[in-house]
Design a protein around this motif. Structure first.
Motif, mmCIF file in Angstrom:
data_model
loop_
_atom_site.group_PDB
_atom_site.id
_atom_site.type_symbol
_atom_site.label_atom_id
_atom_site.label_comp_id
_atom_site.label_asym_id
_atom_site.label_seq_id
_atom_site.Cartn_x
_atom_site.Cartn_y
_atom_site.Cartn_z
ATOM 1 N N CYS A 54 -46.723 -25.783 -36.205
ATOM 2 C CA CYS A 54 -46.268 -26.660 -37.287
ATOM 3 C C CYS A 54 -44.845 -26.361 -37.749
ATOM 4 O O CYS A 54 -44.338 -27.043 -38.650
ATOM 5 C CB CYS A 54 -47.233 -26.589 -38.471
ATOM 6 S SG CYS A 54 -47.386 -24.953 -39.238
ATOM 7 N N PHE A 55 -44.209 -25.366 -37.158
ATOM 8 C CA PHE A 55 -42.867 -24.969 -37.611
ATOM 9 C C PHE A 55 -42.177 -24.296 -36.448
ATOM 10 O O PHE A 55 -42.749 -23.409 -35.801
ATOM 11 C CB PHE A 55 -43.009 -24.003 -38.793
ATOM 12 C CG PHE A 55 -41.725 -23.619 -39.493
ATOM 13 C CD1 PHE A 55 -41.240 -24.385 -40.533
ATOM 14 C CD2 PHE A 55 -41.041 -22.474 -39.141
ATOM 15 C CE1 PHE A 55 -40.082 -24.010 -41.213
ATOM 16 C CE2 PHE A 55 -39.876 -22.097 -39.807
ATOM 17 C CZ PHE A 55 -39.405 -22.863 -40.846
ATOM 18 N N CYS A 56 -40.957 -24.732 -36.139
ATOM 19 C CA CYS A 56 -40.197 -24.145 -35.034
ATOM 20 C C CYS A 56 -38.735 -24.055 -35.421
ATOM 21 O O CYS A 56 -38.052 -25.074 -35.547
ATOM 22 C CB CYS A 56 -40.361 -24.991 -33.767
ATOM 23 S SG CYS A 56 -39.406 -24.386 -32.347
ATOM 24 N N ASP A 57 -38.254 -22.830 -35.643
ATOM 25 C CA ASP A 57 -36.845 -22.541 -35.888
ATOM 26 C C ASP A 57 -36.280 -21.769 -34.697
ATOM 27 O O ASP A 57 -36.883 -20.790 -34.242
ATOM 28 C CB ASP A 57 -36.669 -21.701 -37.156
ATOM 29 C CG ASP A 57 -36.606 -22.538 -38.419
ATOM 30 O OD1 ASP A 57 -36.708 -23.778 -38.315
ATOM 31 O OD2 ASP A 57 -36.459 -21.959 -39.520
ATOM 32 N N HIS A 58 -35.130 -22.202 -34.228
ATOM 33 C CA HIS A 58 -34.460 -21.606 -33.075
ATOM 34 C C HIS A 58 -33.083 -21.160 -33.552
ATOM 35 O O HIS A 58 -32.332 -21.951 -34.127
ATOM 36 C CB HIS A 58 -34.365 -22.683 -31.978
ATOM 37 C CG HIS A 58 -33.605 -22.282 -30.762
ATOM 38 N ND1 HIS A 58 -32.815 -23.175 -30.065
ATOM 39 C CD2 HIS A 58 -33.517 -21.110 -30.089
ATOM 40 C CE1 HIS A 58 -32.282 -22.569 -29.023
ATOM 41 N NE2 HIS A 58 -32.690 -21.321 -29.025
ATOM 42 N N TYR A 59 -32.737 -19.893 -33.352
ATOM 43 C CA TYR A 59 -31.487 -19.394 -33.920
ATOM 44 C C TYR A 59 -30.737 -18.508 -32.923
ATOM 45 O O TYR A 59 -31.320 -17.921 -32.018
ATOM 46 C CB TYR A 59 -31.751 -18.624 -35.220
ATOM 47 C CG TYR A 59 -32.734 -17.485 -35.098
ATOM 48 C CD1 TYR A 59 -32.314 -16.194 -34.803
ATOM 49 C CD2 TYR A 59 -34.102 -17.692 -35.282
ATOM 50 C CE1 TYR A 59 -33.211 -15.144 -34.693
ATOM 51 C CE2 TYR A 59 -35.004 -16.649 -35.178
ATOM 52 C CZ TYR A 59 -34.557 -15.384 -34.881
ATOM 53 O OH TYR A 59 -35.445 -14.349 -34.760
ATOM 54 N N GLY A 60 -29.412 -18.430 -33.118
ATOM 55 C CA GLY A 60 -28.548 -17.582 -32.313
ATOM 56 C C GLY A 60 -28.192 -18.177 -30.964
ATOM 57 O O GLY A 60 -28.553 -19.301 -30.647
ATOM 58 N N PRO A 61 -27.455 -17.360 -30.166
ATOM 59 C CA PRO A 61 -27.004 -16.007 -30.495
ATOM 60 C C PRO A 61 -25.862 -16.023 -31.504
ATOM 61 O O PRO A 61 -24.844 -16.660 -31.281
ATOM 62 C CB PRO A 61 -26.544 -15.453 -29.143
ATOM 63 C CG PRO A 61 -26.165 -16.673 -28.337
ATOM 64 C CD PRO A 61 -27.061 -17.773 -28.797
ATOM 65 N N ASP A 62 -26.055 -15.316 -32.616
ATOM 66 C CA ASP A 62 -25.068 -15.255 -33.685
ATOM 67 C C ASP A 62 -24.897 -13.821 -34.161
ATOM 68 O O ASP A 62 -25.870 -13.057 -34.218
ATOM 69 C CB ASP A 62 -25.513 -16.103 -34.888
ATOM 70 C CG ASP A 62 -25.488 -17.592 -34.591
ATOM 71 O OD1 ASP A 62 -24.567 -18.045 -33.901
ATOM 72 O OD2 ASP A 62 -26.409 -18.288 -35.051
ATOM 73 N N GLU A 63 -23.688 -13.480 -34.527
ATOM 74 C CA GLU A 63 -23.424 -12.189 -35.151
ATOM 75 C C GLU A 63 -23.717 -12.315 -36.640
ATOM 76 O O GLU A 63 -22.856 -12.669 -37.431
ATOM 77 C CB GLU A 63 -21.975 -11.756 -34.903
ATOM 78 C CG GLU A 63 -21.678 -11.445 -33.443
ATOM 79 C CD GLU A 63 -20.308 -10.831 -33.240
ATOM 80 O OE1 GLU A 63 -19.675 -10.447 -34.253
ATOM 81 O OE2 GLU A 63 -19.871 -10.733 -32.085
ATOM 82 N N VAL A 64 -24.974 -12.073 -36.992
ATOM 83 C CA VAL A 64 -25.403 -12.195 -38.382
ATOM 84 C C VAL A 64 -26.307 -11.020 -38.719
ATOM 85 O O VAL A 64 -26.860 -10.365 -37.831
ATOM 86 C CB VAL A 64 -26.172 -13.513 -38.631
ATOM 87 C CG1 VAL A 64 -25.280 -14.722 -38.438
ATOM 88 C CG2 VAL A 64 -27.403 -13.603 -37.734
ATOM 89 N N ARG A 65 -26.460 -10.777 -40.000
ATOM 90 C CA ARG A 65 -27.428 -9.796 -40.484
ATOM 91 C C ARG A 65 -28.523 -10.537 -41.227
ATOM 92 O O ARG A 65 -28.256 -11.338 -42.118
ATOM 93 C CB ARG A 65 -26.751 -8.771 -41.391
ATOM 94 C CG ARG A 65 -27.753 -7.798 -42.030
ATOM 95 C CD ARG A 65 -27.069 -6.637 -42.710
ATOM 96 N NE ARG A 65 -28.007 -5.854 -43.513
ATOM 97 C CZ ARG A 65 -28.892 -4.998 -43.018
ATOM 98 N NH1 ARG A 65 -28.942 -4.818 -41.704
ATOM 99 N NH2 ARG A 65 -29.711 -4.327 -43.803
ATOM 100 N N MET A 66 -29.749 -10.291 -40.834
ATOM 101 C CA MET A 66 -30.883 -10.882 -41.520
ATOM 102 C C MET A 66 -31.390 -9.912 -42.574
ATOM 103 O O MET A 66 -31.601 -8.734 -42.295
ATOM 104 C CB MET A 66 -32.011 -11.198 -40.530
ATOM 105 C CG MET A 66 -33.272 -11.755 -41.178
ATOM 106 S SD MET A 66 -34.644 -11.919 -40.025
ATOM 107 C CE MET A 66 -34.046 -13.241 -38.989
ATOM 108 N N ASP A 67 -31.567 -10.409 -43.786
ATOM 109 C CA ASP A 67 -32.166 -9.612 -44.857
ATOM 110 C C ASP A 67 -32.968 -10.570 -45.729
ATOM 111 O O ASP A 67 -32.454 -11.138 -46.695
ATOM 112 C CB ASP A 67 -31.102 -8.888 -45.673
ATOM 113 C CG ASP A 67 -31.706 -7.878 -46.650
ATOM 114 O OD1 ASP A 67 -32.929 -7.939 -46.891
ATOM 115 O OD2 ASP A 67 -30.956 -7.034 -47.175
#
Length: 313
Positions: A54-67
């Protein structure tokens, strides 16, 4: 991962078999204007579910910090799958674990859970998918749980497959789900055409991560999700230069659900209750220990009652 949109849309949805279609992603910033951006293909007006996905997020490749600070979930399972990077996971079930490339982390929210996600100091680039599974009514109040699995790579003629949920290409995941499902990473070699035997009772989605791929006769662009309805016993993937795809499948989900923020429920009133309990810090969600910061507050509810939105006929 949390849905940290400031004004999350409410969704009530059902899944019905349909014809082949291409779901185009929309860019969604998470956590403000300087935050991580994801490409979301589910849910959307064109289609809200593929099986229980029911949910699909696709991310990167990125120079990021996840918090992402501690936040709640109900009525779902979260599926984390990385291509690059490393994320530290803590939850109110007492689990402290890491999400690493090629390894599945599946968390069951059920009646209620809270968790945090923070990229590690060694991770300069993040690249992966975050997926949710709706729990059927009989199991949507299941107890909190967490499962980890590192699937082997199965080498085929022209491709390799890692099956993290369900069965494909002779490989079966031991991970427990509450509806029949398929989840796999497929690497298609350049110049290859691969035909995969699949369950005809399932509908399927093929998300193109990198490279080029044709699903049957339909070419996909990176970030697009190709949908195929039930009744097909094979899926054919071909690539000119090589591709990485995520294959999702499942029996059509025959129940209506309401999605808002990080909650999956059945009615407007249930969602209101979940939000109120999170804000009041009740025992429904528990506590995430050792996160160096505050919990993520729930956004305001929309002005009207949460309205249904399902798949078109």
């Amino acid at each position: 991962m949390s849905n940290v949109e400031a004004e999350p849309a409410e969704v009530t949805c059902t899944s019905t078999p349909g014809s082949v279609e291409v779901l185009e992603p929309r860019d969604v910033p998470l956590g403000g204007p300087r935050a991580m951006s994801v490409r979301r293909t589910l849910p959307q007006k064109q289609r809200s579910l593929i099986g229980a996905w029911c949910f699909c997020d696709h991310y990167g490749p990125d120079e990021v910090r996840m918090d992402v600070a501690p936040h709640p979930h109900t009525g779902l399972q979260t599926v984390s799958w990385l291509f690059t990077g490393e994320i530290e996971h803590r939850d109110s079930f007492g689990v402290h674990a890491y999400v690493r490339p090629g390894e599945l982390n599946l968390m069951t929210g059920g009646r209620g859970i809270a968790h945090s996600e923070v990229s590690t100091a060694a991770s300069t680039v993040l690249h992966g998918v975050q997926l949710w599974l709706a729990l059927p009514d009989a199991h949507r109040d299941a107890p909190r749980n967490f499962q980890h699995y590192a699937p082997p790579s199965v080498v085929l003629n022209g491709a390799s497959v890692r099956v993290f949920l369900g069965s494909l290409a002779g490989s079966t995941s031991p991970v427990t789900t509450f509806t029949p499902l398929l989840g796999a990473e497929v690497l298609v070699s350049g110049g290859a055409t691969v035909t995969l035997d699949v369950d005809p009772a399932f509908e399927h989605g093929v998300l193109l991560d990198t490279g080029d791929v044709t699903l049957g006769e339909t070419a996909l662009k990176p970030g697009e999700l190709g949908y195929v309805g039930t009744g097909r016993s094979t899926l054919t993937l071909s690539s000119t230069d090589g591709a990485r795809v995520v294959l999702l499948g499942g029996e059509p989900f025959g129940e209506e659900i309401v999605m808002w923020w990080n909650f999956v429920g059945r009615t407007h009133d249930e969602i209101v209750t979940y939000r109120d309990e999170w804000q009041a810090e009740t025992s429904r969600f528990g506590r995430v220990e050792d996160y160096p910061g505050d919990r993520l507050p729930a956004p305001p509810l929309p002005g009207g009652r949460l309205r249904p939105r399902g798949n078109p006929a």
